[in-house]
Design a protein around this motif. Structure first.
Motif, PDB file in Angstrom:
ATOM      1  N   PHE A  64       0.831  -1.202   0.000  1.00  0.00           N
ATOM      2  CA  PHE A  64       0.000   0.000   0.000  1.00  0.00           C
ATOM      3  C   PHE A  64       0.868   1.256   0.000  1.00  0.00           C
ATOM      4  CE2 PHE A  64      -2.105   3.469   2.221  1.00  0.00           C
ATOM      5  CZ  PHE A  64      -3.293   3.576   1.522  1.00  0.00           C
TER       6      PHE A  64
ATOM      7  N   VAL B 115       2.329   1.756  -3.438  1.00  0.00           N
ATOM      8  CA  VAL B 115       1.316   2.283  -4.347  1.00  0.00           C
ATOM      9  C   VAL B 115       1.174   3.781  -4.156  1.00  0.00           C
ATOM     10  CG1 VAL B 115      -1.157   2.293  -4.871  1.00  0.00           C
ATOM     11  CG2 VAL B 115       0.043   0.115  -4.594  1.00  0.00           C
ATOM     12  N   LYS B 116       1.155   4.209  -2.920  1.00  0.00           N
ATOM     13  CA  LYS B 116       0.999   5.629  -2.594  1.00  0.00           C
ATOM     14  C   LYS B 116       2.178   6.441  -3.130  1.00  0.00           C
ATOM     15  CE  LYS B 116       0.181   8.540   1.504  1.00  0.00           C
ATOM     16  NZ  LYS B 116       1.477   9.234   1.626  1.00  0.00           N
TER      17      LYS B 116
ATOM     18  N   ASN C  13       2.033   6.837  -6.944  1.00  0.00           N
ATOM     19  CA  ASN C  13       0.994   7.814  -7.271  1.00  0.00           C
ATOM     20  C   ASN C  13       1.491   9.235  -7.054  1.00  0.00           C
ATOM     21  OD1 ASN C  13      -2.269   7.026  -7.599  1.00  0.00           O
ATOM     22  ND2 ASN C  13      -0.925   5.329  -7.030  1.00  0.00           N
TER      23      ASN C  13
ATOM     24  N   VAL D 120      -6.900   0.613  -1.108  1.00  0.00           N
ATOM     25  CA  VAL D 120      -6.246   1.426  -2.129  1.00  0.00           C
ATOM     26  C   VAL D 120      -7.251   2.367  -2.778  1.00  0.00           C
ATOM     27  CG1 VAL D 120      -5.133   1.357  -4.393  1.00  0.00           C
ATOM     28  CG2 VAL D 120      -4.405  -0.229  -2.601  1.00  0.00           C
ATOM     29  N   TYR D 121      -8.407   1.837  -3.143  1.00  0.00           N
ATOM     30  CA  TYR D 121      -9.398   2.671  -3.818  1.00  0.00           C
ATOM     31  C   TYR D 121      -9.931   3.754  -2.882  1.00  0.00           C
ATOM     32  CZ  TYR D 121     -13.426   4.269  -6.394  1.00  0.00           C
ATOM     33  OH  TYR D 121     -14.330   5.082  -7.036  1.00  0.00           O
TER      34      TYR D 121
ATOM     35  N   LEU E 292      -6.296   6.534  -4.356  1.00  0.00           N
ATOM     36  CA  LEU E 292      -5.142   6.209  -5.173  1.00  0.00           C
ATOM     37  C   LEU E 292      -5.580   5.533  -6.472  1.00  0.00           C
ATOM     38  CD1 LEU E 292      -2.867   4.824  -2.324  1.00  0.00           C
ATOM     39  CD2 LEU E 292      -2.787   7.104  -3.367  1.00  0.00           C
TER      40      LEU E 292
ATOM     41  N   VAL F  33      -4.468   2.520  -9.474  1.00  0.00           N
ATOM     42  CA  VAL F  33      -3.634   1.459 -10.023  1.00  0.00           C
ATOM     43  C   VAL F  33      -4.080   1.246 -11.461  1.00  0.00           C
ATOM     44  CG1 VAL F  33      -3.196   0.314  -7.821  1.00  0.00           C
ATOM     45  CG2 VAL F  33      -5.151  -0.388  -9.195  1.00  0.00           C
TER      46      VAL F  33
END
Length: 575
Positions: free
Chosen positions: A335, A338-339, A342, A398-399, A403, A405
């Motif tokens: 996570f 991913v951040k 972004n 995540v959603y 964020l 993907v």
């Protein structure tokens, strides 16, 4: 002894698909290029090397003469992660055997470890390499086997892996093969190898079979790109590595200077390239070395082209499965990775990275420069019903954090000989098949579609969509790149063309679009009604009132075309 200068060679590309290596059109893998370079390095003249794809041989029987007449016939293929393909159909074992029977000269087969197409194809379940009636079977690198075979006068070779010094020569010398690919130059992506092998030892993966990471130099990769560009190639994907961030380092820690030399050098030798994408990035690298990784990600986003994807191998968000399979990243770590991606690369061309809206009505000029993709693998050791819930919670997290993907890749494990999953993986996957299907459908509905709406809001422009096939009265196409969006366009347009498209609607894994900019004087009823807010009656009125002499005439119809009839600024097309 046979003089290499007198040897004629035919290479047939049956296509490859590996975790870190695409080779089904529109991709061309490294294998045929490296093999061609090895042959030339061994003394075979370029003009004596003929390259065909398996699809060419299916479509033109006359090309089988090149197989029959060659002094050396080399077949390259094999699928380790078989899927569904649009641009080509990988060779089946029976076809590969018939090629060997057709060849009058010496025959050599090499490539990844097995054959097959798709999860339901029987050939896809063959885990061990078979000789399929070939004289020689390359159990290590096919390019090394080809070099040694020619060097021996076609007498034989010892299975071995090539070293980077050989690769430097072979990669540069084999670029000429791309000119013989039927998709060249406009619809062909050259897979580029920066390294192979992996520092980690996940239970299911074949990449550690190559050992610890062995990195090419930036100069070597750049030289190969330059040669390919000189031969007309315009699209490149740095896909052949376990972790792009580790390039030029010790196999784990990021090396921003090496990445800067790599990406800056590529842009220098191929200034007119149209695609520069990557594939694998290890999320554990991002969280263990966050500052260095941020710098690397900024370098990539500065030089790449939009719509790029960094595939993250989370594999499972279940801590029990993570431990049982020696997975190297937790859900919390993934996570955070991913951040970070972004934050550093989720901007779109025409925006400043510092103040760019990452999604919403004002972020409609292009796709973001670089976003993560999430790979989830099922059938791993210790998988349980709770595993599916762990994965869904991670994706919702995540959603809900706002964020993005680029894709969520959900698949079931394939058990390869030589990995820890060889015995248990297939049984676990089979036992959870019904649960897997339900879970996959839920992810598509609850995450994929809303995420796609966030990634590519209505009005987002997708330049250079290649029109590939017709279905149900629509034309479907994709941009070139890593994991491109499938785009459906109303009506049946001429295939093989390239057009710009504006997004009007979203599916689970695809979008609907109309030609951009849309000309109200030329647009079909189907195209007009596809635009949000325009129904059949209004579309009919637009058609009846044609022609329109100016934008003011269109505006006078009181129809809100939004961004669909507007040209986007020229500078926003620049990458």
């Amino acid at each position: 002894m046979t003089d290499p200068a007198d040897i004629s060679v035919t290479l047939v590309d049956g296509y490859v698909d590996e975790p870190a290596h695409f080779g089904v059109p529109p991709y061309i893998s490294t294998y045929p290029r490296f093999t061609a370079g090895a042959l030339v390095d061994a003394g075979v003249p370029e003009e004596n090397v003929t390259y065909h794809t398996i699809d060419e041989l299916r479509e033109e029987r006359s090309k089988w003469a090149d197989v029959a007449d060659a002094d050396l016939f080399v077949y390259i293929g094999g699928m380790t992660v078989p899927g569904k393909y649009v641009g080509g159909t990988p060779a089946e074992p029976d076809e590969v055997r018939k090629l060997a029977w057709a060849a009058d000269g010496t025959t050599l087969m090499g490539g990844p470890i097995r054959f097959g197409v798709g999860e339901e194809n029987a050939g896809a379940q063959e885990m061990e390499r078979q000789d399929l009636d070939y004289d020689f079977l390359a159990m290590a690198d096919v390019e090394a086997a080809a070099y040694d075979l020619v060097d021996s006068g076609l007498e034989g070779f010892d299975n071995r892996y090539r070293d980077n010094e050989e690769l430097d020569r072979w990669a540069a010398k084999g670029a000429f093969v791309v000119e013989q690919h039927p998709n060249h130059p406009d619809y062909l992506i050259c897979e580029m190898e920066t390294s192979r092998g992996c520092a980690y030892r996940c239970s299911f993966c074949t990449e550690p079979m190559y050992g610890n990471p062995a990195f090419r130099s930036a100069d070597s990769v750049v030289r190969e790109v330059g040669n390919l560009s000189d031969r007309g190639a315009k699209h490149f994907r740095l896909g052949r590595q376990a972790d792009i961030l580790a390039f030029g380092g010790d196999g784990e820690a990021p090396n921003p200077d090496a990445l800067r030399r790599l990406y800056g050098g590529i842009r220098e030798v191929a200034p007119n390239l149209e695609t520069l994408h990557l594939d694998n990035m290890n999320p554990i690298t991002v969280v263990k070395w966050p500052e260095e990784s941020r710098e690397c990600i900024r370098i990539i986003a500065e030089h790449n082209t939009p719509g790029d994807t960094a595939a993250f191998g989370l594999e499972s968000a279940d801590p029990v499965v993570q431990e049982a399979n020696t997975l190297n990243v937790t859900a919390d770590q993934c996570f955070e990775a991913v951040k970070i991606v972004n934050e550093e690369a989720g901007w779109r061309p025409g925006e400043s990275p510092a103040d760019a809206p990452t999604h919403g009505p004002d972020a409609t000029n292009r796709l973001p420069k670089l976003l993560p993709g999430i790979n989830l693998l099922h059938g791993l050791k210790a998988e349980r019903e709770e595993t599916f819930e762990h994965n869904k919670r991670f994706l919702h997290r995540v959603y809900d954090a706002g964020l993005m993907v680029r894709r969520i890749n959900i698949r079931q494990v394939m058990a390869f000989e030589g990995t820890e999953m060889a015995e248990s993986g297939a049984d676990i996957a089979k036992g959870h098949k019904k649960l897997f299907q339900t879970y996959k459908k839920e992810v598509r509905e609850e995450i994929d579609r809303p995420m796609l709406e966030r990634l590519a809001p209505a009005g987002t422009v997708l330049p250079d969509v290649h029109l590939e096939y017709h279905q149900d009265g629509k034309t479907f196409g994709r941009q070139l790149g890593t994991y491109p969006l499938l785009v459906g366009i109303p009506g049946e347009r001429e295939l093989g063309r390239t057009i710009d498209v504006s997004v009007v609607d979203h599916g689970y894994r695809s979008v609907t679009g109309v030609p951009h900019p849309l000309d109200p004087n030329e647009a079909s009823m189907d195209e007009l009604t596809a635009i949000p807010g325009i129904g059949k009656r209004t579309a009919g009125d637009i058609v009846i009132d044609r022609p329109y002499d100016s934008a003011e005439d269109v505006a006078a119809t009181d129809v809100d075309f939004g961004p669909y009839t507007r040209e986007y600024p020229t500078e926003r097309r620049a990458d």
